[in-house]
Design an enzyme around this catalytic site. Structure first.
Site, PDB file in Angstrom:
ATOM      1  N   ARG A  56       0.911  -1.092  -0.029  1.00 39.52           N
ATOM      2  CA  ARG A  56      -0.090  -0.113   0.009  1.00 39.52           C
ATOM      3  C   ARG A  56       0.814   1.249  -0.165  1.00 39.52           C
ATOM      4  O   ARG A  56       0.279   2.271  -0.494  1.00 39.52           O
ATOM      5  CB  ARG A  56      -0.874   0.032   1.072  1.00 39.52           C
ATOM      6  CG  ARG A  56      -1.716   1.185   1.143  1.00 39.52           C
ATOM      7  CD  ARG A  56      -3.245   0.912   2.089  1.00 39.52           C
ATOM      8  NE  ARG A  56      -3.106   0.297   3.283  1.00 39.52           N
ATOM      9  CZ  ARG A  56      -2.386   0.619   4.358  1.00 39.52           C
ATOM     10  NH1 ARG A  56      -2.069   1.772   4.504  1.00 39.52           N
ATOM     11  NH2 ARG A  56      -2.364  -0.181   5.328  1.00 39.52           N
ATOM     12  N   TYR A 108     -11.845  20.372 -16.148  1.00 40.64           N
ATOM     13  CA  TYR A 108     -12.293  18.831 -16.112  1.00 40.64           C
ATOM     14  C   TYR A 108     -13.364  18.889 -15.198  1.00 40.64           C
ATOM     15  O   TYR A 108     -13.479  19.128 -13.903  1.00 40.64           O
ATOM     16  CB  TYR A 108     -11.164  18.039 -15.788  1.00 40.64           C
ATOM     17  CG  TYR A 108     -11.707  16.584 -15.715  1.00 40.64           C
ATOM     18  CD1 TYR A 108     -11.972  15.790 -16.712  1.00 40.64           C
ATOM     19  CD2 TYR A 108     -11.681  15.899 -14.561  1.00 40.64           C
ATOM     20  CE1 TYR A 108     -12.442  14.763 -16.948  1.00 40.64           C
ATOM     21  CE2 TYR A 108     -12.336  14.573 -14.369  1.00 40.64           C
ATOM     22  CZ  TYR A 108     -12.628  13.985 -15.844  1.00 40.64           C
ATOM     23  OH  TYR A 108     -12.977  12.762 -15.642  1.00 40.64           O
ATOM     24  N   ASP A 181      -3.010  20.737 -14.472  1.00 35.36           N
ATOM     25  CA  ASP A 181      -3.395  19.493 -14.953  1.00 35.36           C
ATOM     26  C   ASP A 181      -3.149  19.552 -16.433  1.00 35.36           C
ATOM     27  O   ASP A 181      -3.728  20.174 -17.340  1.00 35.36           O
ATOM     28  CB  ASP A 181      -5.038  19.521 -14.828  1.00 35.36           C
ATOM     29  CG  ASP A 181      -5.609  18.338 -15.528  1.00 35.36           C
ATOM     30  OD1 ASP A 181      -4.957  17.447 -16.430  1.00 35.36           O
ATOM     31  OD2 ASP A 181      -6.831  17.769 -15.311  1.00 35.36           O
ATOM     32  N   LYS A 206      -5.510   8.941 -20.030  1.00 37.33           N
ATOM     33  CA  LYS A 206      -5.378   9.483 -21.226  1.00 37.33           C
ATOM     34  C   LYS A 206      -4.163   9.069 -22.067  1.00 37.33           C
ATOM     35  O   LYS A 206      -3.834   8.023 -22.149  1.00 37.33           O
ATOM     36  CB  LYS A 206      -5.932  10.811 -21.152  1.00 37.33           C
ATOM     37  CG  LYS A 206      -7.008  11.127 -19.956  1.00 37.33           C
ATOM     38  CD  LYS A 206      -8.314  10.494 -20.314  1.00 37.33           C
ATOM     39  CE  LYS A 206      -9.311  10.516 -19.248  1.00 37.33           C
ATOM     40  NZ  LYS A 206      -9.524  11.682 -18.688  1.00 37.33           N
TER      41      LYS A 206
HETATM   42  C1  LIG Z   1      -9.844  12.186 -17.456  1.00 33.03           C
HETATM   43  C2  LIG Z   1      -9.282  13.478 -16.739  1.00 33.03           C
HETATM   44  C3  LIG Z   1      -9.228  13.604 -15.536  1.00 33.03           C
HETATM   45  C4  LIG Z   1      -9.597  12.667 -14.446  1.00 33.03           C
HETATM   46  O1  LIG Z   1      -8.796  11.541 -14.715  1.00 33.03           O
HETATM   47  P1  LIG Z   1      -9.509  10.153 -14.289  1.00 33.03           P
HETATM   48  O2  LIG Z   1      -8.134   9.190 -14.311  1.00 33.03           O
HETATM   49  O3  LIG Z   1     -10.441   9.736 -15.061  1.00 33.03           O
HETATM   50  O4  LIG Z   1      -9.844  10.048 -12.799  1.00 33.03           O
HETATM   51  C5  LIG Z   1      -8.637  14.971 -14.893  1.00 33.03           C
HETATM   52  N1  LIG Z   1      -8.157  15.848 -16.040  1.00 33.03           N
HETATM   53  C6  LIG Z   1      -8.370  15.643 -17.261  1.00 33.03           C
HETATM   54  C7  LIG Z   1      -8.149  17.049 -18.112  1.00 33.03           C
HETATM   55  C8  LIG Z   1      -9.162  14.541 -17.511  1.00 33.03           C
HETATM   56  O5  LIG Z   1      -9.243  14.584 -18.941  1.00 33.03           O
END
Ligand SMILES: *Cc1c(COP(=O)(O)O)cnc(C)c1O
Length: 387
Positions: A56, A108, A181, A206
């Site tokens: 963990r 997001y 992000d 992604k």
């Molecule tokens: C998909 C996404 C997230 C969240 O990520 P998860 O892996 O789905 O939790 C955050 N920011 C952006 C820009 C995203 O495309």
């Protein structure tokens, strides 16, 4: 592992392709084995000299992913989590609280919802601003209270661009940190830490993984004194909340990272071709893509994203919401689904996903360009748009 050939530093792309360039000392395996153990041997003197204690807290496969992402982003360390949301929310929970934070109006959606609805109960006060306007961000700063500014650039689903360097200067002047992000740009196109940001977050679900078969997230910390306590708390939260990425997912993510550069470059080239093709198209009100010279953030994107403008764009259908939904219904090459950054192209009526209160126009279709030839994607969309 050697980082250089003579005096020449290897490019980060080589680390992405080769993982951490280590070969298994026991077998010589080129692809590292998946570290499946939950627990590690204690030394006779009661210590843990190898640095691993329990699954963990840490795991060798997870650590390999972290090492590659750290190199790609030019940071000090990376922590990977079980999702992008786990990584992003951890950033905020790792701030010293109570804290005032500034976040974009357009970002997001799930993270915006958490910031709007849940963050207050964690001691966070959030101001939402137009994050494409550095002046608006500066006006929202409360000296002494503002602990962090969050940016997403290019930002879902309108692809506005925020000035990471200017915002970082403004934040640092008041002792605040900047988290970015950078999911939609990926480290191939943009390195927020080199522009002055303190922490970079990815939904590794992604582009980093790129095959729509892993949910994962990462936080990478710049090498500075200011980020050390945030990294320490983020690590401690991962241990106490149990949000570490599983080792099988980490192994898939390492595989995805091997092709990151070729995938993103091809997707970026196709997205630009598609954006140019549909710009000023009779069935389309507007193409939103920072690579178009008419896009409001184009000049900034050009300097901030030296590798190109990314594989994400949106189109606004001239016939409104009905036209958007029928277009999405008629595609055959594009796949009608949420998410982005995979090898298969996705199309989605974004307002339906985001629901009430969304800043997303209801005539908008969000496109994630995959690796199919642009001609096939263009022909399919042309056919689907015809009314
Ligand atoms: C998909 C996404 C997230 C969240 O990520 P998860 O892996 O789905 O939790 C955050 N920011 C952006 C820009 C995203 O495309």
């Amino acid at each position: 592992m050697s980082g250089s050939q003579g005096d020449r530093q290897l490019s980060v792309e080589t680390y992405a392709v080769q993982g951490t360039r280590e070969h298994d000392p026991e077998t010589g395996a080129v692809i590292p084995s998946i570290d499946v153990t939950t627990t590690y041997l204690r030394d006779p003197d009661n210590g843990y000299s190898r640095g691993f204690v329990y699954g963990r807290a840490d795991n060798a496969t997870v650590r390999r992913c972290e090492d590659v992402i750290t190199r790609l982003e030019g940071g000090r360390n990376t922590l990977v989590y079980g999702s992008g949301m786990a990584a992003a929310t951890t950033f905020f929970l790792a701030l010293e609280r109570p804290a005032h934070v500034i976040a974009p109006n357009v970002m997001y959606w799930s993270l915006r919802n958490w910031l709007m609805n849940d963050a207050a109960s964690h001691g966070l006060t959030v101001s939402f601003v137009d994050a494409t306007d550095t002046g608006a961000i500066k006006e929202a700063i409360r000296p002494g209270q503002t602990k962090a500014i969050w940016l997403e650039t290019p930002a879902n689903p309108l692809w506005g661009i925020s000035d990471i360097s200017m915002v970082s200067d403004a934040a640092h002047a008041v002792g605040a940190v900047v988290g970015v992000d950078a999911t939609t740009a990926s480290p191939v196109l943009m390195n927020p830490l080199s522009l002055g940001a303190d922490v970079v977050m990815h939904s590794a679900t992604k582009y980093l993984n790129g095959h729509s078969d892993v949910v994962a997230g990462s936080l990478t910390f710049a090498a500075s004194n200011e980020t050390q306590p945030i990294e320490d708390r983020a690590r401690s939260h991962r241990l106490s909340l149990g949000s570490i990425l599983g080792s099988f997912e980490a192994s898939l993510l390492l595989r995805g990272l091997r092709t990151l550069f070729v995938r993103v470059r091809a997707q970026t080239a196709s997205a630009l071709t598609i954006a140019n093709h549909f710009d000023e198209h009779a069935a389309i009100e507007a193409v939103l893509y920072p690579g178009l010279p008419t896009a409001p953030g184009h000049t900034l994107a050009k300097s901030q994203m030296p590798g190109g403008f990314g594989g994400m764009l949106s189109i606004r259908c001239r016939g409104g919401i009905d036209h958007a939904i029928t277009t999405a219904a008629r595609v055959q090459v594009w796949t009608r689904a949420t998410s982005l950054g995979g090898v298969e192209s996705l199309i989605e009526h974004r307002a339906s996903v985001e629901g009430a209160g969304t800043p997303c126009p209801d005539d908008l279709l969000r496109l994630s360009v995959g690796l199919e030839p642009a001609e096939d994607l263009i022909a399919d969309l042309e056919h689907a748009l015809a009314r």
